[in-house]
Design an enzyme around this catalytic site. Structure first.
Site, PDB file in Angstrom:
ATOM      1  CD  GLU A 462      -2.957  -1.023   2.394  1.00  0.00           C
ATOM      2  OE1 GLU A 462      -4.228  -1.364   1.954  1.00  0.00           O
ATOM      3  OE2 GLU A 462      -2.579  -1.221   3.310  1.00  0.00           O
ATOM      4  CD  GLU A 529      -4.038  -6.326   3.000  1.00  0.00           C
ATOM      5  OE1 GLU A 529      -5.167  -5.561   3.360  1.00  0.00           O
ATOM      6  OE2 GLU A 529      -3.013  -6.006   3.066  1.00  0.00           O
TER       7      GLU A 529
END
Length: 1005
Positions: A462, A529
């Site tokens: 991220e 995820e």
């Protein structure tokens, strides 16, 4: 520094803290994590005299304001006022500083407006001191000092001399210290700063903890010493034999040097060897045609490489590295392991312990790995940093596929509240950050490259995208063509798609993934995820596992493994509980297991859907699909069982089915005759391990399936009770029971059996459930608020009764503060045995929207502490989380029904209940289905109490609260910040619903 090992620097400079181009000073080049010993006896014992641990009690001065003691590193500095601290250990968990939990935002947000690479003006510094004597084995050798992990920046001195500087918190910082050492009375000093420019690269979703949290050691290096070892262990010849390429970097300072390399199997038998002279610092050769077995998570066949280093026939060092032979490749956009398409049934995992923070133990790691394997999890993503070396050794040994991830996350530099703004994204395209970013990848790969378990390298997490990531990806692929490289952040800027070989996405809905899979995909897809497991969650995981039918879908990694809660005075606390601000509060509670390593009910669902054995029972036959890649189904034995009304009446001998990997078949099962059985039939099949494994013993259950021939009970009244119709109450009574209905309230105000009062408060309609974390994230509190107290404020419209042949019928109608399509009614049919058939009819709302639940709530005596029921169990279940729950009779204590999610929320529901008994010392009640099964929970707390509480320890037990529902919406779980419960598991508020159950006395257990 761009030339990080080019020259030695003798003085520390505090300016390095805010300089992104200075990230390591005087460090040794990163290298493999092989183990070194002086002789074979040490190797066999596992205890090396070449390693001296410096773990234990250190001295510490902690300065919150960043102004530590001046020149504390000097040999004659008076440190008598310093306190004691444990290493490894996080400072904040030992009373030094404040633990703080934030997710995306940086810990200083709102306190200081700074931009990369600036450092907060309030920068705590911990001044560590460790005294030690040098062990005798080190006296005649070169010696290095290694810090396995320290957050975030360390300056190191030994005996008053500056040694070096390091920043990467999760890979080793190692320094050569030979010339600074003394045989006795050494004084090691470390200044550890909580923040540095590196903090911009370490914005992971975790507790912001500092300190020397991994081991510190001295490592002796003989005159012949293995500095780095690279082993490439492939399967060749159609995966039937092995090839081992050996590349060794040896510190070579003696003539007449030689080596002997052995490859040994798990039984310590010699498989191959190589001997020869050492004429330079490099060894490179390949062993071919090795008779080896392949490594996989299913069959973790490990071999041991032993490298003996001799000088003139004398052994100076022996080195050990475990190795697994496997072939991992990308062909036609699909990942293959040893020639088989692989599916990752994975989970993300932080290194975490509720008492120790990130200073986790070997026992923690083994518990995690065993529990993952027992629940059919075959893969783990190291989120979001390299773990301790021991973890990878254990994954090699037990069999888990690993994504190893570089310690790089800069989430808060580009994601803002409600929008993205990469204007000062780090590292992005800024070449000032290239050295540090590349260093983190190189440190990880150099240390971990020999572990069979690691299949995928990740550039980080991220951090958006940019040219720096492109350069990092180029390095990874060039340095290790035998693994696959991925990075999810490019999904935010498709210009940089080339920085990943995998289409890895986070929290994409299953239907969106399916669109990618059917549109001629070029890359394999993984949900890096997904299924955000926050609180009561993981609803409709089946929508994702169903995608495995598409070849390019190669599984996913649930977020995440363990709640990040810290234990304080026996309580598990979350963000904000330490007055840490800013904070992201309970968002740290998104694990499949609780922070104290107790299992959550969510894990049973994962075990069922992740199983490699797909089983279905229908019409007396077993459909079995063996989704193992390398394991025949004959390694399991199977048991067929017959339950009648929940009671076991038959169990077969162990059965064997022979299916090769990837095969499926139908098998007839031995069942007894059932024509004369009058109850509900449940045909169950369980699969068990035939032999002991490292992670579970023989007999362990790996999969279950069942077929139900449903037969639900229906109320048949026996005879009419006595009626007492008075001014304020309507009474019904018989032998050993009495029921009073209030004519003013319309509810029963008393239910007595054998003289015991069971109704402690008026019943209520319930249309609500305590909001789950997912409910809050999806905005359901706003959307459905009108239902929270609608039942509490129901108003009686009319009450009447009807005398029937074998019963008396009491009929009540109510209105709600919500417009309904018709009357809201409750009827009670009572017979002479004291049985009460209760039917509640909800006509549907005139308003559109969703309904959380519909049913009735009863407050019963808290002395009813035990339960026994027939329904799905043993754990709680919901309409979108039924997998892993099976029909049976289960029992326990009411207090244990309340699942201790980190923040109290909806919990304890049991689905498809046929009957439910509650009892204490003097009998109790039974609530049973009447023509349709129930959702039922029995808890020590009411929904209102749970809704109002921030922690479980705030709750008080006044009653046993029973909530009987005709239906409840699913719990959801695609994510916890906006995704709704899937439509098929929602309740339309305009739809009519009926609850029907029977209440009767229970005089004995």
């Amino acid at each position: 520094m761009n030339e990080k090992h080019a020259k030695r620097i003798d003085q520390a400079d505090q300016a390095w803290l805010a300089d992104p181009e200075v990230y390591e000073v005087n460090t040794l080049p990163p290298h493999s994590d092989h183990e070194s010993f002086q002789n074979l006896e040490e190797l066999n014992s596992g205890k090396s005299s070449l390693v001296q641990s410096l773990d234990g009690d250190w001295l510490l001065n902690y300065a919150e304001n960043g102004q530590g003691p001046v020149n504390f590193y000097e040999e004659d500095f008076d440190d008598s006022s310093f306190q004691s601290v444990k290493v490894p250990g996080n400072l904040e968990l030992q009373g030094f500083g404040q633990p703080q939990y934030v997710n995306i935002q940086y810990p200083w947000d709102g306190s200081e407006e700074i931009f990369p690479p600036q450092v907060p003006s309030k920068n705590p510094v911990a001044s560590y001191v460790r005294y030690f004597d040098l062990e005798e084995a080190f006296w005649d050798k070169e010696v290095s000092l290694k810090f396995e992990g320290a957050a975030t920046a360390i300056y190191v001195w030994l005996n008053g001399h500056f040694v070096g500087y390091g920043e990467d918190s999760f890979t080793p910082s190692e320094f050569m210290v030979t010339k600074f050492l003394k045989k006795e009375g050494n004084r090691l000093a470390v200044a550890l700063y909580k923040y540095s420019s590196a903090s911009w690269l370490e914005d992971q979703d975790f507790w912001r903890l500092s300190g020397i949290f991994r081991s510190v050691s001295l490592e002796a290096k003989p005159l012949l010493h293995l500095q780095d070892l690279k082993l490439t262990a492939d399967l060749v010849n159609d995966y039937q034999t092995g090839s081992l390429k050996v590349e060794a970097d040896i510190a070579y300072r003696l003539p007449n040097a030689s080596f002997q390399l052995e490859l040994r199997d798990g039984d310590n038998d010699l498989v191959a060897e190589k001997v020869g002279p050492i004429r330079s610092g490099k060894l490179e050769f390949t062993l071919e045609d090795l008779p080896v077995k392949g490594w996989s998570a299913e069959e973790a066949n490990l071999y041991q490489v032993r490298l003996f280093l001799y000088q003139a026939g004398s052994l100076l060092e022996v080195d050990r590295q475990d190795v697994g032979f496997r072939n991992f490749e990308l062909k036609d956009g699909i990942m293959y392991l040893n020639g088989k398409r692989i599916v990752f049934k994975g989970v993300n995992r932080h290194e975490f312990d509720c008492k120790l923070g990130r200073a986790i133990t070997k026992e923690d790691m083994i518990w995690d790995i065993k529990t993952m394997k027992q629940n059919n999890i075959n893969a783990v993503r190291c989120s979001h940093y390299p773990n301790q070396s021991l973890f990878y050794r254990l994954c090699d040994k037990y069999g888990l596929y690993v994504i190893d991830e570089a310690n790089l996350e800069s989430h808060g530099t580009w994601e803002k509240v409600g929008h993205e703004d990469p204007s000062y994204n780090v590292p992005g395209n800024d070449q000032r950050w290239l050295g540090a970013s590349l260093s983190r990848v190189k440190n990880m790969m150099a240390r971990d490259k020999n572990h069979a378990s690691i299949l995928i390298w990740s550039l980080g997490n991220e951090s958006y995208a940019g040219t720096v990531f492109t350069q990092m990806a180029d390095y990874v692929r060039q340095a290790d063509p035998n693994r696959i490289q991925h990075y999810e952040g490019v999904t935010h800027n498709r210009k940089f798609d080339g920085a990943t070989q995998i289409e890895s996405r986070m929290y994409a809905p299953a239907k969106e993934i399916e669109k990618y899979l059917i549109d001629k995909p070029e890359k394999p897809f993984i949900s890096v995820e997904y299924a955000h497991a926050m609180g009561n969650s993981v609803g409709d995981l089946a929508a994702y596992t169903a995608l495995e039918k598409y070849p390019h879908y190669q599984g996913g990694f649930i977020w995440d493994w363990i709640d990040q809660a810290l234990e304080n005075k026996g309580h598990l606390l979350y963000g904000g509980d330490f007055d840490d601000r800013p904070s992201d509060y309970e968002f740290c509670g998104d694990g499949l297991v609780f922070a104290n390593r107790e299992l959550s009910p969510k894990l049973a669902n994962v075990k069922s859907l992740y199983s490699n054995l797909k089983m279905r029972v229908k019409d007396g036959q077993l459909f079995l699909q063996n989704d193992n890649l390398f394991t025949n189904s004959s390694v399991y034995y199977f048991i067929s069982s017959l339950l009648v009304d929940g009671k076991l009446t038959y169990q077969s001998r162990p059965l064997a089915f022979n299916l090769e990997p990837g095969e499926s078949g139908n098998f007839a099962l031995p069942w007894p005759e059932t024509e004369d059985e009058r109850g509900e039939l449940v045909f169950q099949v369980t699969a068990h391990l035939k032999e002991d494994h490292l992670w579970a013993n023989e007999g362990f259950t790996v999969a279950e399936a069942e077929e139900v021939v449903e037969k639900l009970p229906e109320f048949v009244p026996q005879a009419r009770p006595e009626l007492v119709d008075c001014d304020f109450n309507l009474g019904l009574k018989g032998k050993d029971f009495q029921i009073l209905f209030s004519k003013a309230k319309g509810w029963p105000v008393s239910i007595k059996y054998a003289g015991n009062e069971y109704l402690k408060r008026l019943p209520e309609f319930t249309f609500w459930r305590p909001l789950t974390d997912n409910d809050r994230g999806a905005g359901y509190g706003f959307d459905m608020a009108r239902w929270e107290n609608a039942g509490k404020y129901a108003r009686l419209q009319e009450m009447s009764y009807e005398i029937k042949e074998n019963s008396i019928l009491v009929i009540t109608t109510f209105s709600l503060p919500v417009a309904l399509k018709g009357d809201l009614t409750v009827t009670y049919e009572v017979d002479s045995q004291g049985k009460i058939a209760v039917t509640a009819d909800f006509p549907g709302s005139k308003e559109t929207g969703l309904l959380p639940a519909f049913g009735l709530t009863f407050a019963l005596p808290k002395e009813l502490t035990s339960y026994r029921y027939y329904g799905l169990g043993p754990n709680e279940s919901y309409s979108d989380r039924l997998e892993g729950s099976y029909l049976g009779i289960y029992q326990g204590e009411v207090a244990d029904n309340f699942t201790h999610y980190l923040r109290p929320q909806e919990a304890g529901n049991r689905s498809r209940v046929r009957w439910y008994q509650l009892f204490g010392q003097e009998g109790g009640l039974e609530l049973s289905a009447n023509g349709a099964d129930l959702n039922l929970s029995a808890l020590p707390y009411s929904a209102a109490q749970v809704e109002a509480a921030d922690h479980a320890f705030e709750l008080t037990n006044n009653y046993t609260w029973v909530r009987a529902l005709s239906a409840q919406m699913g719990v959801g779980g695609d994510d916890s910040w906006g995704q709704k419960v899937h439509p098929e598991f929602c309740l339309d508020a305009q739809e009519a619903r009926e609850l029907s159950l029977v209440i009767q006395p229970l005089f004995t257990k």
